[in-house]
Scaffold this motif. Structure first.
Motif, PDB file in Angstrom:
ATOM      1  N   UNK A  35       0.851  -1.205   0.000  1.00 21.11           N
ATOM      2  CA  UNK A  35       0.000   0.000   0.000  1.00 21.11           C
ATOM      3  C   UNK A  35       0.890   1.261   0.000  1.00 21.11           C
ATOM      4  N   UNK A  36       1.918   1.243   0.868  1.00 22.54           N
ATOM      5  CA  UNK A  36       2.838   2.390   0.949  1.00 22.54           C
ATOM      6  C   UNK A  36       3.555   2.554  -0.412  1.00 22.54           C
ATOM      7  N   UNK A  37       4.009   1.417  -0.962  1.00 20.26           N
ATOM      8  CA  UNK A  37       4.704   1.449  -2.256  1.00 20.26           C
ATOM      9  C   UNK A  37       3.812   2.031  -3.331  1.00 20.26           C
ATOM     10  N   UNK A  38       2.531   1.623  -3.343  1.00 21.74           N
ATOM     11  CA  UNK A  38       1.602   2.133  -4.353  1.00 21.74           C
ATOM     12  C   UNK A  38       1.405   3.645  -4.172  1.00 21.74           C
ATOM     13  N   UNK A  39       1.209   4.088  -2.931  1.00 24.70           N
ATOM     14  CA  UNK A  39       0.961   5.523  -2.684  1.00 24.70           C
ATOM     15  C   UNK A  39       2.155   6.347  -3.188  1.00 24.70           C
ATOM     16  N   UNK A  40       3.383   5.882  -2.855  1.00 21.96           N
ATOM     17  CA  UNK A  40       4.569   6.644  -3.266  1.00 21.96           C
ATOM     18  C   UNK A  40       4.754   6.611  -4.778  1.00 21.96           C
ATOM     19  N   UNK A  41       4.605   5.406  -5.374  1.00 23.28           N
ATOM     20  CA  UNK A  41       4.855   5.279  -6.813  1.00 23.28           C
ATOM     21  C   UNK A  41       3.778   5.986  -7.636  1.00 23.28           C
ATOM     22  N   UNK A  42       2.533   5.998  -7.155  1.00 21.14           N
ATOM     23  CA  UNK A  42       1.459   6.607  -7.945  1.00 21.14           C
ATOM     24  C   UNK A  42       1.280   8.092  -7.568  1.00 21.14           C
ATOM     25  N   UNK A  43       0.834   8.349  -6.326  1.00 19.28           N
ATOM     26  CA  UNK A  43       0.560   9.742  -5.933  1.00 19.28           C
ATOM     27  C   UNK A  43       1.853  10.523  -5.683  1.00 19.28           C
ATOM     28  N   UNK A  78      -3.923  14.339   2.269  1.00 21.71           N
ATOM     29  CA  UNK A  78      -4.552  13.106   2.759  1.00 21.71           C
ATOM     30  C   UNK A  78      -3.871  11.866   2.156  1.00 21.71           C
ATOM     31  N   UNK A  79      -3.692  11.837   0.850  1.00 24.63           N
ATOM     32  CA  UNK A  79      -3.136  10.617   0.248  1.00 24.63           C
ATOM     33  C   UNK A  79      -1.643  10.452   0.560  1.00 24.63           C
ATOM     34  N   UNK A  80      -0.905  11.580   0.625  1.00 23.98           N
ATOM     35  CA  UNK A  80       0.536  11.434   0.869  1.00 23.98           C
ATOM     36  C   UNK A  80       0.808  11.054   2.326  1.00 23.98           C
ATOM     37  N   UNK A  81       0.044  11.668   3.256  1.00 22.03           N
ATOM     38  CA  UNK A  81       0.256  11.318   4.669  1.00 22.03           C
ATOM     39  C   UNK A  81      -0.288   9.929   4.996  1.00 22.03           C
ATOM     40  N   UNK A  82      -1.099   9.373   4.096  1.00 21.45           N
ATOM     41  CA  UNK A  82      -1.553   7.987   4.272  1.00 21.45           C
ATOM     42  C   UNK A  82      -0.332   7.060   4.327  1.00 21.45           C
ATOM     43  N   UNK A  83       0.718   7.382   3.542  1.00 14.58           N
ATOM     44  CA  UNK A  83       1.934   6.549   3.560  1.00 14.58           C
ATOM     45  C   UNK A  83       2.621   6.664   4.927  1.00 14.58           C
ATOM     46  N   UNK A 111       3.831  10.423  16.141  1.00 12.99           N
ATOM     47  CA  UNK A 111       3.544  10.761  14.738  1.00 12.99           C
ATOM     48  C   UNK A 111       2.331   9.952  14.257  1.00 12.99           C
ATOM     49  N   UNK A 112       2.288   8.654  14.620  1.00 11.83           N
ATOM     50  CA  UNK A 112       1.166   7.801  14.198  1.00 11.83           C
ATOM     51  C   UNK A 112      -0.161   8.367  14.706  1.00 11.83           C
ATOM     52  N   UNK A 113      -0.218   8.705  15.996  1.00 12.71           N
ATOM     53  CA  UNK A 113      -1.490   9.172  16.561  1.00 12.71           C
ATOM     54  C   UNK A 113      -1.876  10.536  15.981  1.00 12.71           C
ATOM     55  N   UNK A 114      -0.876  11.437  15.812  1.00 12.23           N
ATOM     56  CA  UNK A 114      -1.182  12.757  15.243  1.00 12.23           C
ATOM     57  C   UNK A 114      -1.662  12.612  13.799  1.00 12.23           C
ATOM     58  N   UNK A 115      -0.969  11.742  13.032  1.00  8.38           N
ATOM     59  CA  UNK A 115      -1.356  11.532  11.622  1.00  8.38           C
ATOM     60  C   UNK A 115      -2.727  10.862  11.518  1.00  8.38           C
ATOM     61  N   UNK A 117      -5.191  11.240  13.525  1.00 11.20           N
ATOM     62  CA  UNK A 117      -6.205  12.279  13.758  1.00 11.20           C
ATOM     63  C   UNK A 117      -6.326  13.163  12.504  1.00 11.20           C
ATOM     64  N   UNK A 118      -5.176  13.504  11.897  1.00 15.25           N
ATOM     65  CA  UNK A 118      -5.227  14.305  10.667  1.00 15.25           C
ATOM     66  C   UNK A 118      -5.966  13.558   9.550  1.00 15.25           C
ATOM     67  N   UNK A 119      -5.668  12.248   9.415  1.00 17.53           N
ATOM     68  CA  UNK A 119      -6.315  11.456   8.347  1.00 17.53           C
ATOM     69  C   UNK A 119      -7.827  11.430   8.537  1.00 17.53           C
TER      70      UNK A 119
END
Ligand code: HEM
Length: 271
Positions: A35-43, A78-83, A111-115, A117-119
C-alpha cells in the motif's frame, strides 16, 4: 462427538495463538508495505513532478478537480500522509523495535497518533465539505470509521501520557485496526472478488449487500477479532485459545488472498 477437554488438546494452544497472531501480522506487513509502495509510486511521483491531473489516471470519485484549490490540497495531503501513518502504524507493532529503540517507538507513536487524527479529520472534510462520496451508506460507514479513529487515538495517547501502559497498548492496537480500516476495505473488497471470481453482491456505487457488509466490516470485523485474540490470550481457557487461533489463521489466509487481489487488480494496473 464430544468437545475435547482443554487438557486433551494436543497443542500448546497459547503458543498456537501467538504464532497465528505473528503470521497475520507478517501478511499485513507485506500488504501494508505494498500500500505504501503504491501511494509513493502513484501519488508521490505525480505530486512531486507537478502532474496533479495525473492523480485521475486511476478510477477515483473526485481526485484532482481543476480550480478546486482547497480540495486538491487536502486530497494531496490526505493521500501522501496515508503513507506516513501506515509506516508509523507498522513500526509500532514490531516488538523488536519497541524493545530495542524505546525512544524511536515513542516518537513514531506520537507521529502515528497525530497523523491518524489528521487522516480522520481530512477524510471527514473530503466526504462532507467536498462531498466526495459514492453513496450515502458508504459515506456513513467511513464517517463511523473516522469517529472511531478520533476516539481510539485520543484514548491511546491519553493512557500513554498518564503512563498507564497496559491500557495504552490495548487502545493503540484498537487504533491500529481502525486506522487500517481503509486498507482492510481494499483487502476485503478484492479478497471477496478473488474468492467468488466475480463482484458478487457489489454495485458501482458500493451500495450492494456485499459492499455494505464489507464497508462496515472493514473495521468492525478486525476489531472483533482483535478483542477475541486479546481475551483468549489473557485467560486460561484452551478451547477459547484454540478457537481464536483458528479464526486468526483463517483471517491471515483471507488477508493474503485480499493482498494478492488488491495488488494485482487495484494497484499494479496503474503503475
Ligand atoms: C486513516 C487512514 C486512512 C488512510 C490510510 C487513507 C488513505 C487514502 C488513500 C490512499 C486515498 C486515495 C484513494 C485511492 O487511491 O484509493 C484516499 C482517498 C480518500 N479518503 Fe482516505 N484514508 C484514510 C482515512 C479516511 C477517512 C477516515 C475518510 C473519511 C471520513 C477518508 C476519506 C477519503 C476520501 C473521501 C478520499 C477521496 C476518494 C476519491 O476521490 O476517490 N479517508 N484515502
Amino acid at each position: 462427538m464430544s468437545i475435547p477437554s482443554p487438557r486433551s488438546l494436543p497443542l500448546d494452544t497459547g503458543a498456537a495463538l501467538a504464532w497465528t497472531g505473528r503470521l497475520w501480522f507478517i501478511v499485513a506487513l507485506v500488504g501494508q508495505t505494498a500500500f505504501i509502495g503504491f501511494i509513493l509510486a502513484f501519488y508521490g511521483v505525480r505530486t512531486a513532478t507537478g502532474d496533479f491531473a495525473g492523480w485521475n489516471d486511476k478510477p477515483l470519485i473526485d481526485g484532482y478537480i481543476p480550480g478546486d484549490r482547497a480540495g486538491n490540497i487536502v486530497f494531496a495531503a490526505h493521500v501522501l500522509l496515508a503513507a506516513v501513518v501506515t509506516v508509523c502504524g507498522l513500526m509500532q507493532l514490531i516488538p523488536g523495535l519497541r524493545r530495542r529503540w524505546a525512544r524511536l517507538h515513542r516518537w513514531t507513536g506520537r507521529v502515528f497518533l497525530a497523523m491518524a487524527i489528521f487522516m480522520a479529520l481530512s477524510g471527514i472534510w473530503l466526504s462532507v465539505v467536498r462531498e466526495t462520496r459514492l453513496s450515502e451508506i458508504s459515506a456513513v460507514a467511513i464517517l463511523v470509521n473516522a469517529m472511531l479513529i478520533l476516539i481510539f487515538a485520543s484514548l491511546a495517547w491519553r493512557h500513554a501520557v498518564k503512563r498507564r501502559f497496559e491500557r495504552h497498548r490495548i487502545w493503540a492496537m484498537r487504533a491500529f485496526m481502525v486506522v487500517s480500516g481503509v486498507w482492510f476495505l481494499r483487502i476485503g473488497l478484492m479478497g471477496w472478488v478473488v474468492v467468488n471470481r466475480a463482484p458478487v453482491g457489489m454495485t458501482d456505487d458500493m451500495s450492494g449487500p456485499a459492499d455494505i457488509v464489507l464497508t462496515f466490516g472493514s473495521y468492525l470485523i478486525p476489531l472483533a477479532i482483535l478483542e477475541l485474540y486479546v481475551a483468549a490470550g489473557k485467560g486460561a481457557n484452551s478451547v477459547l485459545k484454540a478457537s481464536a487461533a483458528a479464526l486468526v489463521l483463517a483471517a491471515a489466509a483471507f488477508t493474503a488472498i485480499g493482498v494478492f487481489g488488491t495488488v494485482t487488480l487495484m494497484w499494479a494496473p496503474y503503475l
